[in-house]
Structures are given as C-alpha cells and as structure tokens.
Design a protein around this motif. Sequence first.
Motif, PDB file in Angstrom:
ATOM      1  N   SER A   2      48.720  87.461  58.388  1.00  0.00           N
ATOM      2  CA  SER A   2      46.880  87.366  57.910  1.00  0.00           C
ATOM      3  C   SER A   2      46.184  86.677  58.767  1.00  0.00           C
ATOM      4  O   SER A   2      45.292  86.846  59.308  1.00  0.00           O
ATOM      5  CB  SER A   2      47.049  85.511  57.002  1.00  0.00           C
ATOM      6  OG  SER A   2      48.050  85.144  57.856  1.00  0.00           O
ATOM      7  N   SER A  25      49.006  94.262  59.053  1.00  0.00           N
ATOM      8  CA  SER A  25      49.215  93.382  58.317  1.00  0.00           C
ATOM      9  C   SER A  25      50.807  93.499  57.051  1.00  0.00           C
ATOM     10  O   SER A  25      51.322  91.711  57.189  1.00  0.00           O
ATOM     11  CB  SER A  25      48.095  92.768  57.296  1.00  0.00           C
ATOM     12  OG  SER A  25      47.270  93.079  57.551  1.00  0.00           O
ATOM     13  N   ASP A  54      52.692  87.054  56.790  1.00  0.00           N
ATOM     14  CA  ASP A  54      51.883  88.042  56.248  1.00  0.00           C
ATOM     15  C   ASP A  54      51.252  88.376  57.205  1.00  0.00           C
ATOM     16  O   ASP A  54      49.968  89.340  56.476  1.00  0.00           O
ATOM     17  CB  ASP A  54      51.357  87.266  55.429  1.00  0.00           C
ATOM     18  CG  ASP A  54      50.680  85.893  56.100  1.00  0.00           C
ATOM     19  OD1 ASP A  54      50.877  86.151  56.858  1.00  0.00           O
ATOM     20  OD2 ASP A  54      50.141  85.070  55.193  1.00  0.00           O
TER      21      ASP A  54
END
Length: 350
Positions: free
Chosen positions: A290, A100, A288
């Motif tokens: 995500s 990540s 990020d």
Amino acid sequence: MSRISISMLAIAAALAACGQQGKEPAPAGNEGAATQRPPGLSPLFEALPAQAPAPIDNPTTAERVALGHKLFFEPKLSRSATISCNTCHVVGAAGVDNRSVAMGEGARTGPRNSPTVFNAAFLKAQFWDGRAPTLEEQAKGPIQAHVEMDLTPDEAVQRLRETGYAPLFAQAFDSDTTALTFDNLARAIAAFERTLLTPGAPFDHYLAGDTAALGPDARAGLALFQQAGCLGCHNGPLLGGNGYANFSHVQGSKDVGRASVTGNAADKWVFRVAPLRNIAVTHPYFHDGSARTLEDAVAIMGDSQLKRKLTPDEVRQLVAFLNSLTGEFPSVPYPQLPRAFPAAAPATEP
C-alpha cells in the motif's frame, strides 16, 4: 515500535552498549579495509554474512544449486506452464515484481505483496505471517496455491519427470529411482535460494570501519534510526525479519496477519517485521503493497509504530540511510531448461 519481538531487557542492555566499540570482520569484497567498528553503533547492527547456513539434511551442493536454479525458472511448475518462481520474485529486479500484490494463474491475485527472495535465507520464518519455518517449506507453498501456480505435488513431479528432470534429480540427490520427489524439488529450490545474497552494501562497509561509506544524510539517518526506536524491531543482519509486530496502520483490515496461522486473537494484524536490506529497490512496501514510495513508508511507520510525526528532513535522512542498505546483487542468468522430446509412435505393420 509496538509489540517488539525481543525482550525489553535485551533492548535496554543493547542500547546501554551503543557507545562501545568492538571488532568485526570486514564484509565480503572489502578485504584490507579498516575493521574498527565506528563509535556510537548499537551492537544490534550486524553485517550481512557472505554465506547462508544450510540444514543438515539439505547441504548447499553445486548439483542441488544448479537444479534449484532451473526449477526456480521452470514455468511447467504452474498449471498454465507460464508462471515460475521468477515471475513474482524476479532475480533481475531485486527479487520482487514491483506489484502491490502478487498475480498468479488466471490473473488471480492474492492479498499480499511478494517479498524479495534475496537474503531470505537469513529470515527466521518465511511469508508475511511466518507460516513456513524454512525455505524448504516456503518453496512448496506457491506451487500448490490456487492463486499462484495451482498444481498438486503429484502433478508437479509428473511434469518434471515428463520434461526430463529425472537425471538431474538423481545427480543432485544420489538416487536413480527415488530422487524426483516433491520434497526434493523444494530442497533444490531452497539450496539455490541460499545463494541469493547481497553482501557489500555501503552500510556493511561502514560497519567494518569505512566511515566514508556513508554520506552526511545517511549518517544522520542512522543516528535517527537508533534514537527514534526503529532499531527495536529492525535489527540483526537483515535489519528485520527476525520477529513480529502489530502493524497499527492496518488494524481493522480483512487480512489479520499472523492470527490466521496461530488462531490467537492477540495476533490480529501482527506481521513479520520487514527486513530492510535492499529496501530502496523493492517497492512497493508493506504486506499489502500500500505504500508506493520509500518516503511514504517511512512517514507511515513514524506515525503508526513510533507515534511520531517525522519532519520532511527526518524522512529524507532516514531514506538516505535506507539507501545505504542496498547490497551487491549476484548475476543470475536464465538457465537452459530440460525439454525431453516425446517418444515416437511405434511403427505400424504395412
């Protein structure tokens, strides 16, 4: 998509020309194929060039590429001598680490995902916030970053000198005494990175006239990609990477994106538009990391950027199109690295 980085006038002109046909050379590795561009394609789509341009002060010579190849894999450029550029940008894994966010010295992590190094030579700016205008400037950042490799420029140069790199720098930069510098270290890495290109994707063959290169779902996804507005930001040879956009999905987060570079409040949560080349093999997604899957990323982009709830069939078709952007990766072997032996201690008198 909001905050599109090219003018509305340019978009309008391009969309008006979507149905026009033009001539375009076949991509590398597709010599002899049809060169008639299929109808209905926006001129904002471009095939990936087979070579990357180099700045005047850093020509892509064989000597600089060979040196940069070694430096890219050199762990001595990190404080612990265990982390190299390839640690986060794994050339055998599409140029990413599939984490990540990046992990560096002392297992420290930064706030952002490691973008792929492949085709980075065509980006208008480097890093998610665009703070480095060139590959040369980008190469200097991770070596010095506390959460990444954590060395000063002087420490990096001294380590390379002690390890036996001086002759290789002299050969690459035509100097016996002043070649081993931090600037030249960055130039060599950049020269190597300009060879990390992935032409020959199915979509490139389609652009060149090979309509069989895309299946039905991919063609439907391509049509939707244009109709829904994705092309407004994701255009050019990388289908992105040439502008910035406000990412409403993360508004309110601590990472304010480009505002940390410009100091302009209007740039809060603005990030460089992600290039879509090889996107199917560079998960996770966004700055990020995500979004774990490409399906998740596509659905989120529909909600946040297009203000549109994509149906499962639309997501599937868009993902099929995005899969067609995976190119042909070059074989990049692990290089033999210089390792100078320590000088022997002087003999003592009996």
